[in-house]
Every structure is written in structure tokens, then in C-alpha cells.
Design an enzyme around this catalytic site. Structure first.
Site, PDB file in Angstrom:
ATOM      1  N   PHE A 173       0.896  -1.382  -0.017  1.00  0.00           N
ATOM      2  CA  PHE A 173      -0.011   0.031  -0.007  1.00  0.00           C
ATOM      3  C   PHE A 173       0.992   1.366  -0.042  1.00  0.00           C
ATOM      4  O   PHE A 173       1.849   1.669   0.958  1.00  0.00           O
ATOM      5  CB  PHE A 173      -0.796   0.067   1.094  1.00  0.00           C
ATOM      6  N   ASP A 192       9.508   2.393   1.468  1.00  0.00           N
ATOM      7  CA  ASP A 192       8.329   3.287   1.851  1.00  0.00           C
ATOM      8  C   ASP A 192       8.162   3.226   3.189  1.00  0.00           C
ATOM      9  O   ASP A 192       7.866   2.117   3.701  1.00  0.00           O
ATOM     10  CB  ASP A 192       6.988   2.674   1.033  1.00  0.00           C
ATOM     11  N   LYS A 228       3.422  10.002   7.917  1.00  0.00           N
ATOM     12  CA  LYS A 228       2.634   9.485   9.098  1.00  0.00           C
ATOM     13  C   LYS A 228       3.397  10.212  10.458  1.00  0.00           C
ATOM     14  O   LYS A 228       2.948  11.172  10.867  1.00  0.00           O
ATOM     15  CB  LYS A 228       2.564   8.076   9.297  1.00  0.00           C
TER      16      LYS A 228
HETATM   17  C1  LIG Z   1       3.169   2.023   3.701  1.00  0.00           C
HETATM   18  C2  LIG Z   1       2.285   3.457   3.344  1.00  0.00           C
HETATM   19  N1  LIG Z   1       2.653   4.143   2.456  1.00  0.00           N
HETATM   20  C3  LIG Z   1       1.823   5.385   2.043  1.00  0.00           C
HETATM   21  C4  LIG Z   1       0.659   5.493   2.650  1.00  0.00           C
HETATM   22  C5  LIG Z   1      -0.275   6.650   2.138  1.00  0.00           C
HETATM   23  O1  LIG Z   1      -0.035   7.809   3.211  1.00  0.00           O
HETATM   24  P1  LIG Z   1      -1.239   9.032   3.270  1.00  0.00           P
HETATM   25  O2  LIG Z   1      -2.544   8.472   3.438  1.00  0.00           O
HETATM   26  O3  LIG Z   1      -0.560   9.922   3.912  1.00  0.00           O
HETATM   27  O4  LIG Z   1      -1.195   9.608   1.689  1.00  0.00           O
HETATM   28  C6  LIG Z   1       0.344   4.799   3.514  1.00  0.00           C
HETATM   29  C7  LIG Z   1      -1.043   5.030   4.320  1.00  0.00           C
HETATM   30  O5  LIG Z   1      -1.436   4.058   5.248  1.00  0.00           O
HETATM   31  C8  LIG Z   1       1.038   3.807   4.200  1.00  0.00           C
HETATM   32  O6  LIG Z   1       0.749   2.887   5.172  1.00  0.00           O
END
Ligand SMILES: Cc1ncc(COP(=O)(O)O)c(C=O)c1O
Length: 394
Positions: free
Chosen positions: A135, A220, A249
């Protein structure tokens, strides 16, 4: 009294399956609803409130910055973003920073950077290999990057340039690598996709493969970074270093902020090739600096490691007790509990009734991602509530 949930149904796009509780106030690991009911918060804004709700150092930094300078533009130098950039670089393996406003935006920027690198150094290679079950966010490109059809199907056709391959398989990455590949992008542990931990040799093997082929490794660390897994960044635990890392986050302990970090060798954006109005905003960066400084000075990652171990042991105890608990997995304070049946929503509601907020990860799994400042006492309380909640399931 205003019926806030009715207002949501009337005015809001119905994209969220919300738990029927309206939260109005938070302090540390506690949060209160509009009726004054207190909850222990093991959701923490979806792994965001690193230092808990309204931590005094963050609140103070925000108040001070709000009185001083909230927003200007990146046409000028501003001090909070430079202080935060310096602290991030000094405490990571990366050399340069770009600030943005969310996780999806950080990943978008990371992919743009990799594509730019591909154009300049890899004969125009542009494809990014990502993993099934990953994700990476909700923008169109990040939907294409996220290897989950439920996020992709409603928006076909998707932007090109992403290849989703089996997770935890170096062979799958090798097979998918072509002359068009500029990068591999992975979460060190898949968060939203199920708290899926790879084998210990996976990330080192991916790193070696990227080196062998001259392509970039993007990590990520939006969910895993800033101490959640028991080290400041998850990559430290696998003994490798990424070329590019995305953060968001937990970086602002609740204040929206994202960051792309890169090694010098991959830092190929020229002036004007990427940008943001709010990215690096003084207010957000003041919160980021306060969060990171406190995290470092107080070994918050070490706390997450110790308390996470204690929490997982408690959950293992519940697994022994309840046959329908089939798995407990995680690292630090990113933990999942899986059931043999689709009872996650029932358990979530049973926890809510007893004053504990948890996250439904899948129909048959819960995720726990509390603030990293909790201690064993909060864990005992959560385990006690979970025990009662699981006992109530028929
Ligand atoms: C690993 C990861 N990458 C990207 C995102 C996306 O982040 P945002 O909701 O701040 O766009 C999330 C959100 O849960 C995530 O857990």
C-alpha cells in the site's frame, strides 16, 4: 445537541467506513468522545501520533511557530524546514530531503525522482517494481503502485510504469526486471496489506539485486519509520540502506507532513522539476522537528521495541486462550492479530464498548499501532480489554 454523524452522512462523500464514535479530545494515549467517554487509543491516527495526542513539546512548538510564521513559500528560505532536514539527514543514511504533505505525495515524489534518474542515467528506464499486497497511497500513480486489486479495479485504466510482483520473492523481482526498470519500491513490512513480514534475507537480496543492475531501491517507510518498529527506521534492522526513502505519518506526531529522503547519488531533481506549495511549511516542520528531536532524545524507538515485545507476548497469551485467534505477528508497535473467522468488526466493537480503540485490518484481522510512548501499564490494560472482548465473541 448536534448529531455529527448525521451531518457526515449528509455532507461527506461516503468513502470511509467509520466507527460510530465522534472524538473530540486527546492526551497521550487517551482520547475522549463527545459524551466524555475515555478510550485507550491503539489506532493513533493510523500509526501517526508517535508521541501520543497533543504531546506538550509538539503543542508548544506548534503554538510558538503559529505566533511566529505559519506559511510562506519555497521561493524563500525558512528555518524550521532546514532544521528538520538537518536532523533527518544526521540521523539516517540519506543525504538530502524534500518535504511534502502526505505519504502518497512522498511516494509520488520518490517515483518521480526514480524516473528522473532513469531518464538521466538508465537510458530512459521508467518502470518501478512493487509488491503484491503493498500500500503506497491513494493518488492514481500510487494506486497503480499498490499491488491490491481492490484499490485498482475502480480506477482502470491506471498510469503505466508499475509492475506488481509477488511479495517476499527475490525471484519475482529478478524475473520482472527489464531494461525499462529504474527502481524497486517496497515497504520493509507491509502495513495496510496485512502486517506482512518478509523473510530476513529478502531486503538484503533486493538490495544486492538493485546494486547488480544499477537500479534504485526505494523504501516506503511511511508506516514503519520514526521508531514504530523499534529502530528509528526499519531499514536498520535488515542491515541495508535504501537509495530513496519516503516518510510521512509519524513524522509530525499528528501534523500532516511527508518527506522524500535520498542518497546524494540519486538526488537528480534540478530546479523546477519538483515542488510543493505547502511542503516544508514552517508550522508542519516545527512539529516534525519537535517530534523527531524528542524521539531521538528519549529513545522512543527503544521504548517501542521493549513495549512491543511485551505487547506481542500478551497477545500470544490470548492466542493460547482463544482457539479462533490463529496468528499474532508484528514488530515493535506495529502488530496484527488474525482470526479463523471474519469477526474483526465484532471484536473491534467489543473493544470500543470497553474503552479500547483498535483498527480492522481485514475482515478477519485487527491491527494495533498505538503511540510509541505507551508503557507496560497501557499494554496490560489493552490486553485485559481484548481478553474480555474476545471472551464475548460467540
Ligand atoms: C506504507 C504506506 N505508504 C503510503 C501511505 C499513504 O499515506 P497517506 O495516507 O498519508 O497519503 C500509507 C498510509 O497508510 C502507508 O501505510
Amino acid at each position: 445537541m448536534t448529531n455529527w454523524q448525521e451531518l457526515e452522512r449528509k455532507y461527506f462523500m461516503q468513502t470511509f467506513s467509520r466507527v460510530p464514535v465522534t472524538l473530540v479530545k486527546g492526551q497521550g494515549a487517551r482520547i475522549w468522545d463527545e459524551d466524555g467517554r475515555e478510550y485507550l487509543d491503539f489506532v493513533a491516527g493510523w500509526a501517526v501520533d508517535t508521541l501520543g495526542h497533543c504531546h506538550p513539546v509538539v503543542a508548544e512548538a506548534l503554538a510558538e511557530q503559529a505566533r511566529t510564521l505559519i506559511q510562506t513559500s519555497n521561493q524563500f528560505y525558512t528555518i524550521p524546514q532546514l532544521r528538520l532536514a538537518e536532523l533527518l539527514v544526521q540521523n539516517s543514511c540519506l543525504d538530502r530531503v524534500f518535504f511534502c504533505n502526505s505519504g502518497a505525495e512522498a511516494n509520488e515524489g520518490a517515483v518521480k525522482l526514480a524516473r528522473r534518474y532513469g531518464k538521466l542515467k538508465l537510458n530512459g528506464a521508467y518502470e518501478v517494481i512493487t509488491a503484491m499486497g503493498s500500500f503506497h497511497g491513494r493518488t492514481l500513480a500510487m494506486v497503480a503502485a499498490s499491488g491490491q486489486s481492490k484499490f485498482q479495479q475502480p480506477y482502470l485504466p491506471l498510469p503505466v510504469g508499475f509492475v506488481n510482483v509477488e511479495y517476499n520473492s527475490i525471484e519475482a523481482i529478478k524475473t520482472a526486471t527489464t531494461k525499462q526498470t529504474c527502481a524497486v519500491m517496497l515497504e520493509p513490512i507491509q502495513g495496510e496489506g496485512g502486517v506482512n513480514l518478509p523473510d530476513d534475507d529478502y531486503l538484503p537480496a533486493v538490495r544486492a539485486w538493485c546494486d547488480q543492475n544499477g537500479i534504485l531501491l526505494i523504501l516506503d517507510e511511511i508506516q514503519t519509520g520514526l521508531g514504530r518498529l523499534g529502530t528509528l527506521f526499519a531499514y536498520e534492522q535488515s542491515g541495508i540502506e535504501p537509495d530513496i526513502m519516503a516518510l510521512a505519518k509519524g513524522l509530525g506526531s499528528g501534523v500532516p507532513i511527508g518527506a522524500i529522503l535520498t542518497k546524494e547519488g540519486a538526488s537528480v531533481f534540478a530546479a523546477g522539476e519538483h515542488g510543493s506549495t505547502f511542503g516544508g511549511n514552517p508550522l508542519a516542520c516545527a512539529a516534525g522537528y519537535a517530534t523527531l528531536k524528542f524521539t531521538l532524545d528519549n529513545d522512543i524507538a527503544g521504548n517501542a521495541k521493549r513495549v512491543g515485545k511485551y505487547f506481542i507476548a500478551g497477545l500470544e497469551g490470548l492466542k493460547q486462550k482463544f482457539q479462533f485467534v490463529t496468528d499474532v505477528r508484528g514488530c515493535g508497535l506495529l502488530v496484527a492479530m488474525e482470526f479463523s473467522r471474519d469477526i474483526a468488526q465484532l471484536v473491534l466493537m467489543a473493544c470500543l464498548d470497553r474503552g479500547l480503540l483498535v483498527n480492522r485490518l481485514k475482515p478477519n484481522a485487527l491491527r494495533f499501532m498505538p503511540p510509541l510512548i505507551i508503557g507496560n501499564a497501557e499494554v496490560d490494560e489493552a490486553i485485559g480489554i481484548l481478553d474480555k472482548a474476545l471472551s464475548s465473541i460467540r
